[in-house]
Design a protein around this motif. Sequence first.
Motif, short mmCIF file in Angstrom:
data_model
loop_
_atom_site.label_atom_id
_atom_site.label_comp_id
_atom_site.label_asym_id
_atom_site.label_seq_id
_atom_site.Cartn_x
_atom_site.Cartn_y
_atom_site.Cartn_z
N SER A 172 -123.35 -2.37 90.87
CA SER A 172 -124.09 -3.56 91.27
C SER A 172 -125.59 -3.35 91.07
CB SER A 172 -123.77 -3.93 92.71
OG SER A 172 -124.33 -5.18 93.04
N VAL A 173 -126.38 -4.23 91.67
CA VAL A 173 -127.83 -4.15 91.47
C VAL A 173 -128.55 -3.73 92.75
CG1 VAL A 173 -127.85 -5.80 89.58
CG2 VAL A 173 -128.07 -6.63 91.92
N GLY A 174 -127.81 -3.20 93.68
CA GLY A 174 -128.40 -2.72 94.92
C GLY A 174 -127.28 -2.16 95.77
N GLU A 175 -127.60 -1.27 96.69
CA GLU A 175 -126.55 -0.63 97.47
C GLU A 175 -125.96 -1.53 98.56
OE1 GLU A 175 -127.45 3.19 98.98
OE2 GLU A 175 -127.98 4.00 97.00
N GLU A 176 -126.79 -2.44 99.08
CA GLU A 176 -126.34 -3.29 100.18
C GLU A 176 -125.18 -4.17 99.72
OE1 GLU A 176 -129.23 -3.15 98.72
OE2 GLU A 176 -130.89 -2.96 100.15
N GLU A 203 -125.80 1.73 91.68
CA GLU A 203 -126.63 1.06 90.68
C GLU A 203 -126.54 1.79 89.34
OE1 GLU A 203 -130.44 -0.47 92.31
OE2 GLU A 203 -130.02 0.90 93.94
N GLY A 204 -127.24 1.23 88.35
CA GLY A 204 -127.15 1.76 86.99
C GLY A 204 -127.50 3.23 86.85
N MET A 205 -128.38 3.73 87.71
CA MET A 205 -128.76 5.15 87.57
C MET A 205 -127.69 6.08 88.16
SD MET A 205 -130.12 3.58 90.18
CE MET A 205 -131.71 3.38 90.97
#
Lengths: 327, 327
Positions: A172-176, A203-205
């Motif tokens: 996703s684009v954030g952990e939350e 996230e992507g990293m």
Amino acid sequence: MGGDFGPPETVPGVLAALDAHPELTVTLVGDSDAVQAELSRHDVIGRSVSIAPSEGKVEDDEHPIAALRRKPNSSIATAMRLVQLGDADMVVSMGSTGATMATAVMALGLLEGLERPCIGGNFLGVAPNTTVVDLGSNVDCRPSLLLNFAALGVAFSRRRLGIENPRVALLSVGEESSKGNRQVQESHTLFRESHLNFVGNVEGMDFFTGKADVIVCDGFIGNILIKFAEGLGSALVPYLHHRLSAVLPGEQVQQIGEALWTTMNLPRTMGGPLFGVNGLVMIGHGSSTATGVAGAINTGLLCHRLELVEGFRQELAELHRAVVRET
Amino acid sequence: MGGDFGPPETVPGVLAALDAHPELTVTLVGDSDAVQAELSRHDVIGRSVSIAPSEGKVEDDEHPIAALRRKPNSSIATAMRLVQLGDADMVVSMGSTGATMATAVMALGLLEGLERPCIGGNFLGVAPNTTVVDLGSNVDCRPSLLLNFAALGVAFSRRRLGIENPRVALLSVGEESSKGNRQVQESHTLFRESHLNFVGNVEGMDFFTGKADVIVCDGFIGNILIKFAEGLGSALVPYLHHRLSAVLPGEQVQQIGEALWTTMNLPRTMGGPLFGVNGLVMIGHGSSTATGVAGAINTGLLCHRLELVEGFRQELAELHRAVVRET
């Protein structure tokens, strides 16, 4: 017949795999003349290789299902029938991924409880223990399909990479849990309620941070990522060449470039198993040379020894038992 | 106040930018004591820098809109007001991207015809002429929003990268118009009918192949890609270090590693403009050190000189005129 090069690369690849694995027996499925012509260029006396003739091949730009109807004895259909009839333990294909998947589903069937197969695995040498599903066959996935893919990824991570209790995450684009598109937000709830060892969103990293062992995404994103890494590898080689050629001998620069390229392109040299069908099917990269063909066969032998398909079956059964218990 | 480090990095970054650009005048917006404390560590006599006091900052884990209501005089709100009132030409922020975007929309407004701003630009040193929109603010985009983002990308490509008639492509999993998820398939029709120089779908490797100048994707994918590249850069540095340290002096290995990291992380050293608001707003990376802060200011000065916001406005106006003509 498959791949960008056909018999001139697949045949030498098979012979290399036979050298490395004397216990192996290979059936080359394809146009007899073309395969025989290539075989005649090599010393094959006493080697466990035979030809199963087929008619035509499914091209990359054909619609898989339509092509299989038009060419019922195509190389991929003929090869898959060998596994279906118990005459072979696995299919290895460098051909159209879509056609290989469609034929596998038709001939071998899907594992119980699954609607679609997928492609998964570890695809980066710098993230060797990160399993990703789906790497590119299914776009617009519903959350329940992603959950099934996650279970397949867990089986791969456990059997192939030896990770006992793989941590599963959604890309996703954030952990939350509130971050992400609708698909991920809906999947998050389903994953949290499952029996999987779900650690939330990454996230992507995080392909590189070790926060999760199995990263789950839609095949649309997975396919873009694997090709992005491939393209980046190809772009970094001349970049490094430029920076290194002033300070290192050409041969060393070459070696470093090749190693970097390989680490960005694991599937090209290793192939990967199809996830979720009732039999072992290895997907090789379309641009594989003989090395890639031999690599895909090697990986297939390993998956066979590890009884990967049985692992997939057990993990899916466990997932569905858990879902039934909860409802 | 923003970013992972606040004044201890933002203030030296500003001073470095002032050294490079004597024409620059900077207002440091933040907690007076904290900013003053950092300024007192440097020689600022005769330099064009002043403080505009603010109260509190929006944290990364706060909901932007709610936080802005609770903290109407936060550093980002105060800074944005300076541009709104014409007392500054641009805002440069290393703080929460969500908060910066929300404040920019509220204080400066969106360009005509646009529903949402986005983030875009060239983000890889090995693909310096490839502009990507959206890099990460909008998930679940409708096709018409992607079309607007494409027009903003065209303006960036033309003004910032000097590409006269940028070729626009949709990011997908195959070149054929039938390939891709529903979003891309629907967008494909809309893009084809637009006045943009649309060249069709491209794939993940095409960030590096030069097939398109502006690649358009959903912010969900864009954000994953930019972070994937960042993580990959961080993973490749030790990988290369390991391979090179046996054959090159440590200092050279270090330099090559740093250059590689930078090329995978352009936004960290350059920042990037917010696309689509009625004023110039530079988004810096949250983990920027002084170098990154100075880089974002430099990029901002360039965007100001190129009248990038005017370019965005013109391109959107042209898009909407063309749509009206057709309907």
